[in-house]
Design an enzyme around this catalytic site. Structure first.
Site, PDB file in Angstrom:
ATOM      1  N   SER A 165     -46.519  15.193 -10.347  1.00 46.04           N
ATOM      2  CA  SER A 165     -45.919  14.832  -9.010  1.00 46.04           C
ATOM      3  C   SER A 165     -47.135  14.444  -8.127  1.00 46.04           C
ATOM      4  O   SER A 165     -48.070  14.196  -8.516  1.00 46.04           O
ATOM      5  CB  SER A 165     -46.007  16.365  -8.361  1.00 46.04           C
ATOM      6  N   TYR A 178     -48.161  25.333  -6.985  1.00 48.09           N
ATOM      7  CA  TYR A 178     -47.544  24.205  -7.413  1.00 48.09           C
ATOM      8  C   TYR A 178     -48.648  23.127  -7.568  1.00 48.09           C
ATOM      9  O   TYR A 178     -48.828  22.254  -8.500  1.00 48.09           O
ATOM     10  CB  TYR A 178     -46.435  23.825  -6.753  1.00 48.09           C
TER      11      TYR A 178
HETATM   12  C1  BGC Z   1     -41.996  18.754  -5.339  1.00 47.91           C
HETATM   13  C2  BGC Z   1     -41.102  18.746  -4.037  1.00 47.91           C
HETATM   14  C3  BGC Z   1     -41.383  17.835  -2.940  1.00 47.91           C
HETATM   15  C4  BGC Z   1     -41.806  16.403  -3.514  1.00 47.91           C
HETATM   16  C5  BGC Z   1     -42.332  15.609  -2.353  1.00 47.91           C
HETATM   17  C6  BGC Z   1     -42.222  17.206  -5.555  1.00 47.91           C
HETATM   18  O1  BGC Z   1     -43.194  17.606  -6.478  1.00 47.91           O
HETATM   19  O2  BGC Z   1     -41.337  19.297  -6.420  1.00 47.91           O
HETATM   20  O3  BGC Z   1     -40.954  19.929  -3.580  1.00 47.91           O
HETATM   21  O4  BGC Z   1     -40.364  17.827  -1.858  1.00 47.91           O
HETATM   22  O5  BGC Z   1     -42.719  16.653  -4.378  1.00 47.91           O
HETATM   23  O6  BGC Z   1     -43.177  16.141  -1.640  1.00 47.91           O
END
Ligand code: BGC
Length: 277
Positions: A165, A178
Site C-alpha cells: 500500500s 495496518y
Molecule cells: C487502504 C485504504 C486507503 C488507501 C489510501 C489503502 O491501502 O486500504 O483504506 O483509503 O490506502 O489511503
C-alpha cells in the site's frame, strides 16, 4: 551468481516467447492470495488474460470463487479455487502443494490477502492487531518463503509480488496497525528480494493508493468522504481494481525483468501531494 541470475532471465525470456502464442504469461502458473474479491480478483483476471493458470486462494465466499473460476475459464485460461487461510503456515503449505499437484509448478506468487481495522493507536485491541499482522505481514512472509522454496526446487527462477500500500511508507492516522503491517511488507520485499536474486526470483512490491474495492466501502458509501478523498488525489479519483491488476501482470512478465527488491506505487500521485506551502 552471474550464472544463476541468467537462469532467471532465461525463464523470463521463455515466458515472452510462449506469450507470442497466447499472452505474455502463457505457460506460467500463479497463486493469488485473497483472490476472490477486490484487487485480488482483478489480479486473477489480468493474469488469466495474459494466459497464466491461476490458483485463487480464498477464505470466505466460496460462491464468489466459483464464479471467478468460470469467468477465467471463459477467457480461455485455467483456474482453481483453494480455500486456505494465509495466517496459518500449514494452510499456506497446502495451498502451494495443491497448486503443484494441479499444475505441476509455481512461477508467480502474489501475496495479496489483506485486511484493515481502522482505529487510532490509542484504541487498537490486541485481537485486531494480531489479526492484521497475521494476515497482512505473516501471510506475505511465509507466502514468500514457501513460494521461493518451490521455485528454487523446480528451477528457472520466479516472481513474487507483494501487494502492499502507499501506507508502507506514508502514514495514515487512524489506521496504525495496518500501516505497521505494510511497513513490514516493504522490508520483506527489499530483504527477500536481495536474498532471492541469486536464484533468479524477483520480489516486487505494489503500493496502491485508494482503490474502489470492498476495503474502502465505508468511504465509497459516504458522498462527503468520497469527495474529500477524490480531491486529495492529484488524478482526482480512486483507482479501478483493473488498474492495479494490469500493473501486476506487467510485473509478473518478462518486460519487468530488471525490477526487484523495490515497490512500484500506483496511487494517482497521492503520496506526493503537497499544500505548496
Ligand atoms: C487502504 C485504504 C486507503 C488507501 C489510501 C489503502 O491501502 O486500504 O483504506 O483509503 O490506502 O489511503
Amino acid at each position: 551468481m552471474t550464472s544463476t541470475s541468467t537462469i532467471g532471465e532465461a525463464a523470463d525470456l521463455r515466458g515472452a516467447k510462449a506469450g507470442s502464442a497466447g499472452g505474455s504469461l502463457a505457460g506460467k502458473v500463479a497463486i493469488v492470495t485473497g483472490g476472490n474479491s477486490g484487487i485480488g480478483k482483478a489480479i486473477v483476471l489480468e493474469l488469466a488474460r495474459e494466459g497464466a493458470s491461476v490458483v485463487i486462494d480464498y477464505v470466505v465466499q466460496p460462491e464468489a470463487t466459483a464464479d471467478l473460476v468460470k469467468e477465467v475459464t471463459a477467457l480461455g485460461a485455467r483456474a482453481l479455487g483453494v480455500k486456505a487461510d494465509v495466517s496459518q503456515v500449514a494452510e499456506l503449505e497446502q495451498l502451494v502443494a495443491a497448486t503443484v499437484r494441479e499444475y505441476g509448478r509455481l512461477d508467480i506468487m502474489v501475496n495479496n490477502a489483506g485486511i484493515e481495522y481502522r482505529a487510532s493507536v490509542l484504541d487498537v485491541t490486541e485481537t485486531h492487531y494480531d489479526r492484521v499482522m497475521a494476515i497482512n505481514l505473516k501471510g506475505a512472509f511465509f507466502g514468500t518463503q514457501l513460494a521461493a522454496r518451490q521455485m528454487i526446487g523446480q528451477g528457472g527462477g520466479g516472481r513474487i509480488i507483494n501487494i502492499s500500500s502507499v501506507h508502507e511508507d506514508w502514514p495514515m492516522p487512524g489506521n496504525t496497525a495496518y500501516c505497521v503491517s505494510k511497513g513490514g511488507m516493504r522490508m520483506l520485499t527489499r530483504t527477500a528480494g536481495l536474498e532471492l536474486a541469486p536464484h533468479g526470483i524477483r520480489v516486487v512490491g505494489v503500493g496502491p493508493g485508494a482503490v474502489a474495492t470492498p476495503i474502502n466501502t465505508s468511504t465509497i458509501d459516504d458522498p462527503a468522504l468520497l469527495t474529500k478523498l477524490d480531491h486529495a488525489i492529484p488524478l482526482g479519483r480512486m483507482a479501478e481494481p483493473a488498474e492495479i491488476g494490469r500493473l501486476v501482470a506487467f510485473l509478473a512478465g518478462a518486460d519487468a525483468s530488471y525490477l526487484t527488491a523495490t515497490t512500484v506505487f500506483a496511487d494517482g500521485g497521492l503520496m506526493h501531494t503537497s499544500p505548496g506551502l
